[in-house]
Design a protein around this motif. Structure first.
Motif, PDB file in Angstrom:
ATOM      1  N   ARG A 224      12.140  53.372  85.472  1.00 40.08           N
ATOM      2  CA  ARG A 224      10.844  53.189  84.461  1.00 40.08           C
ATOM      3  C   ARG A 224      11.328  53.280  83.103  1.00 40.08           C
ATOM      4  N   GLY A 225      10.560  52.315  82.354  1.00 39.19           N
ATOM      5  CA  GLY A 225      10.716  52.169  80.620  1.00 39.19           C
ATOM      6  C   GLY A 225       9.834  53.370  80.218  1.00 39.19           C
ATOM      7  N   GLY A 226      10.222  53.759  78.874  1.00 38.83           N
ATOM      8  CA  GLY A 226       9.562  54.528  77.957  1.00 38.83           C
ATOM      9  C   GLY A 226       9.858  54.249  76.491  1.00 38.83           C
ATOM     10  N   ALA A 227       8.702  54.397  75.859  1.00 40.82           N
ATOM     11  CA  ALA A 227       8.908  54.147  74.440  1.00 40.82           C
ATOM     12  C   ALA A 227       7.754  54.549  73.778  1.00 40.82           C
ATOM     13  N   ARG A 228       8.017  54.666  72.298  1.00 46.24           N
ATOM     14  CA  ARG A 228       6.800  55.173  71.513  1.00 46.24           C
ATOM     15  C   ARG A 228       6.757  53.987  70.318  1.00 46.24           C
ATOM     16  N   VAL A 229       5.496  53.815  70.238  1.00 45.92           N
ATOM     17  CA  VAL A 229       5.082  52.725  69.015  1.00 45.92           C
ATOM     18  C   VAL A 229       4.385  53.625  67.842  1.00 45.92           C
ATOM     19  N   ASP A 230       5.006  53.513  66.617  1.00 47.97           N
ATOM     20  CA  ASP A 230       4.227  53.989  65.437  1.00 47.97           C
ATOM     21  C   ASP A 230       3.627  52.950  64.673  1.00 47.97           C
ATOM     22  N   ALA A 231       2.130  52.963  64.734  1.00 45.47           N
ATOM     23  CA  ALA A 231       1.552  51.852  64.016  1.00 45.47           C
ATOM     24  C   ALA A 231       1.772  51.713  62.559  1.00 45.47           C
ATOM     25  N   VAL A 232       2.402  52.761  61.939  1.00 45.45           N
ATOM     26  CA  VAL A 232       2.361  52.666  60.600  1.00 45.45           C
ATOM     27  C   VAL A 232       3.969  52.197  60.024  1.00 45.45           C
ATOM     28  N   ALA A 233       4.842  52.889  61.007  1.00 46.83           N
ATOM     29  CA  ALA A 233       6.217  52.237  60.574  1.00 46.83           C
ATOM     30  C   ALA A 233       7.021  52.465  61.708  1.00 46.83           C
ATOM     31  N   ALA A 234       8.023  51.467  61.917  1.00 48.11           N
ATOM     32  CA  ALA A 234       8.804  51.583  63.028  1.00 48.11           C
ATOM     33  C   ALA A 234       9.968  52.767  62.901  1.00 48.11           C
ATOM     34  N   SER A 235      10.258  52.736  61.473  1.00 46.26           N
ATOM     35  CA  SER A 235      11.275  53.933  61.267  1.00 46.26           C
ATOM     36  C   SER A 235      10.886  54.450  59.862  1.00 46.26           C
ATOM     37  N   VAL A 236      11.192  55.915  60.034  1.00 48.67           N
ATOM     38  CA  VAL A 236      10.796  56.655  58.995  1.00 48.67           C
ATOM     39  C   VAL A 236      12.128  57.602  58.547  1.00 48.67           C
ATOM     40  N   LYS A 237      12.760  57.178  57.587  1.00 50.66           N
ATOM     41  CA  LYS A 237      13.724  58.260  57.224  1.00 50.66           C
ATOM     42  C   LYS A 237      13.608  58.675  55.787  1.00 50.66           C
ATOM     43  N   LEU A 238      13.633  59.929  55.420  1.00 47.58           N
ATOM     44  CA  LEU A 238      13.474  60.549  54.387  1.00 47.58           C
ATOM     45  C   LEU A 238      14.618  61.290  53.769  1.00 47.58           C
ATOM     46  N   ALA A 239      14.536  61.298  52.265  1.00 46.54           N
ATOM     47  CA  ALA A 239      15.755  62.325  51.729  1.00 46.54           C
ATOM     48  C   ALA A 239      15.518  63.561  52.041  1.00 46.54           C
ATOM     49  N   PRO A 240      16.582  64.366  52.016  1.00 49.12           N
ATOM     50  CA  PRO A 240      16.707  65.802  52.757  1.00 49.12           C
ATOM     51  C   PRO A 240      15.567  66.610  52.033  1.00 49.12           C
ATOM     52  N   LYS A 241      15.347  66.312  50.600  1.00 50.42           N
ATOM     53  CA  LYS A 241      14.236  67.281  49.820  1.00 50.42           C
ATOM     54  C   LYS A 241      12.961  67.076  50.655  1.00 50.42           C
ATOM     55  N   ASP A 242      12.578  65.615  50.741  1.00 47.16           N
ATOM     56  CA  ASP A 242      11.214  65.277  51.226  1.00 47.16           C
ATOM     57  C   ASP A 242      11.076  65.877  52.675  1.00 47.16           C
ATOM     58  N   MET A 243      12.217  65.488  53.487  1.00 42.47           N
ATOM     59  CA  MET A 243      12.226  66.088  54.942  1.00 42.47           C
ATOM     60  C   MET A 243      12.155  67.713  55.007  1.00 42.47           C
ATOM     61  N   GLU A 244      12.541  68.119  54.340  1.00 40.18           N
ATOM     62  CA  GLU A 244      12.410  69.539  54.203  1.00 40.18           C
ATOM     63  C   GLU A 244      11.149  69.948  53.884  1.00 40.18           C
TER      64      GLU A 244
END
Length: 428
Positions: A224-244
């Motif tokens: 069976r397939g599984g996935a998650r769809v984010d309606a805002v953005a397919a990918s969210v990658k942050l600078a270490p400071k922002d992620m922290e």
């Protein structure tokens, strides 16, 4: 053809020494969407992998005798076939216990009379209760053993000592305080000596006969397939400071393992030589999409699905409640009535798990063993009838002087250190 309803007299007669061995309820089920639909069986962990449990069972079927005309009576034939475990014994018992507890919450007359033990934890959102029908080892579960009664350790409480000191010769203390242990089984596993060990008198399971009976069918299961769809953005990658900053804001809501994983990723990105390209994925805190992937354990196609319950009267006959056999019989009949009520309540709600929606193909077949190969059929169990049966058994046990069920509750205060350190992460 009408069928007789099982009565208290039937139970009393068969919990006496030499009575019938079991009462069974067998039901043919099928996928709710139709025979073309696959179902998701129970998953188990084997060598850190998620797997289904396959077995070989002897499956009996009714078929037309080819030597006779189409109007001829059906004959029974059977052969070994590959099956998959859709719902295990432990899971079925959990469903039965949950159904009884649900009846109590709805105020059903019979359910509210059943004695129970409750451990209550105080949380910032208010008290949270767990009953002996919800905890794995019933009254002997670690949550009870770590609790307090009147400010003292439960192991110093006389009523609890009586429960732990129950013997095969007299189970009266359990019968009138925490009878779930006598029907569903319990084990005082951490006690150094004089452990109470009770096998479950009630067992159940659901199996599916695989549509594919060719060799190696269990290795060709659908994925069976599984996935998650984010309606805002397919990918969210942050600078270490922002992620922290994001992780720190949610630190109290994240599990310890998730928190550590995200902070390790932040630390690794912070040490990267190229600060302009060192970013941390925010997928660990639920941001961004997850690409579709196939899981090894998806679902299986079954040509037949069978649910079975077995109430062992022979097991109940091993229980004694003193030297008076009249009391023994009344107590066993009471537990048998509780078992039938548990079956009826569990069968009423065919709720298994996601992607495993089932319906009944036919009415349950209820049978009492009468020994020497003789069997007596009964009408399918209903909550309404088994509620009345249980009320009659409660009154009979009261008259016999062996049990007085009035919904009494043995209350235990939970150990605050346990709830303070509990997380939703899987056990290691």
């Amino acid at each position: 053809m009408s069928q007789n309803m099982i009565t208290l007299a039937d139970l009393i007669e068969n919990v006496k020494l030499g009575g019938g061995s079991v009462i069974t309820s067998i039901t043919e089920l099928e996928p709710a969407a139709g025979p073309h639909a696959s179902v998701a069986p129970a998953k188990f962990v084997d060598d850190k992998k998620s797997v289904f449990a396959y077995e070989t069972r002897y499956i009996v079927e009714e078929v037309q005798n080819p030597e006779e005309s189409e109007d001829a009576e059906k004959v029974v034939k059977g052969k070994s076939q590959k099956v998959v475990l859709i719902d295990s014994k432990q899971s079925e018992l959990n469903r039965a216990e949950a159904a009884i507890e649900q009846g109590r919450q709805y105020g059903d007359e019979a359910a509210v009379k059943i004695p129970r033990a409750v451990v209550t934890y105080k949380t910032e959102n208010g008290p949270v209760e767990y009953t002996d029908m919800e905890l794995s080892h019933r009254i002997f579960d670690g949550h009870f053993r770590a609790g307090y009664v009147d400010g003292k350790s439960i192991t110093e409480n006389d009523q609890y000592r009586a429960l732990r000191n129950s013997t095969p010769a007299d189970m009266s203390a359990l019968l009138n305080t925490a009878p779930a242990a006598l029907l569903f089984g319990a084990w005082d596993s951490t006690r150094k000596s004089n452990q109470v060990r009770l096998r479950s008198a009630l067992v159940g399971e659901i199996i599916g006969v695989l549509a594919d009976q060719e060799p190696g069918a269990e290795r060709r299961q659908a994925r069976r397939g599984g996935a998650r769809v984010d309606a805002v953005a397919a990918s969210v990658k942050l600078a270490p400071k922002d992620m922290e900053s994001l992780v720190n804001d949610q630190a109290n809501e994240l599990s310890p393992g998730n928190l550590k994983k995200n902070r390790d990723a932040i630390a690794a990105a912070s040490k990267a030589k190229n600060k302009d390209t060192a970013h941390v994925s925010a997928s660990g805190i639920g941001l961004g999409s997850i690409p579709p992937s196939l899981e090894e354990t998806g679902a299986v196609a079954c040509r037949r699905i069978i649910r079975s319950w077995v109430l062992s009267l022979a097991t109940l006959r091993q229980l004694r409640f003193g030297q008076d056999e009249t009391k023994n019989v009344a107590a066993r009949a009471l537990l048998a009535a509780l078992g039938l009520n548990a079956i009826a309540r569990a069968e009423r709600e065919l709720y298994i798990r996601a992607n495993c929606d089932l319906i009944e193909s036919s009415a349950p077949v209820v049978t009492l063993d009468q020994r020497f190969g003789e069997k007596k059929p009964f009408a399918p169990l209903t909550v309404e009838h088994t509620d009345q049966l249980l009320l009659e058994a409660i009154e009979n046990a009261k008259k016999a002087g062996v049990a007085d069920w009035n919904g009494q509750t043995f209350n235990v205060d939970g150990n605050s250190s346990i709830i303070a350190n509990a997380t939703a992460e899987d056990a290691e």
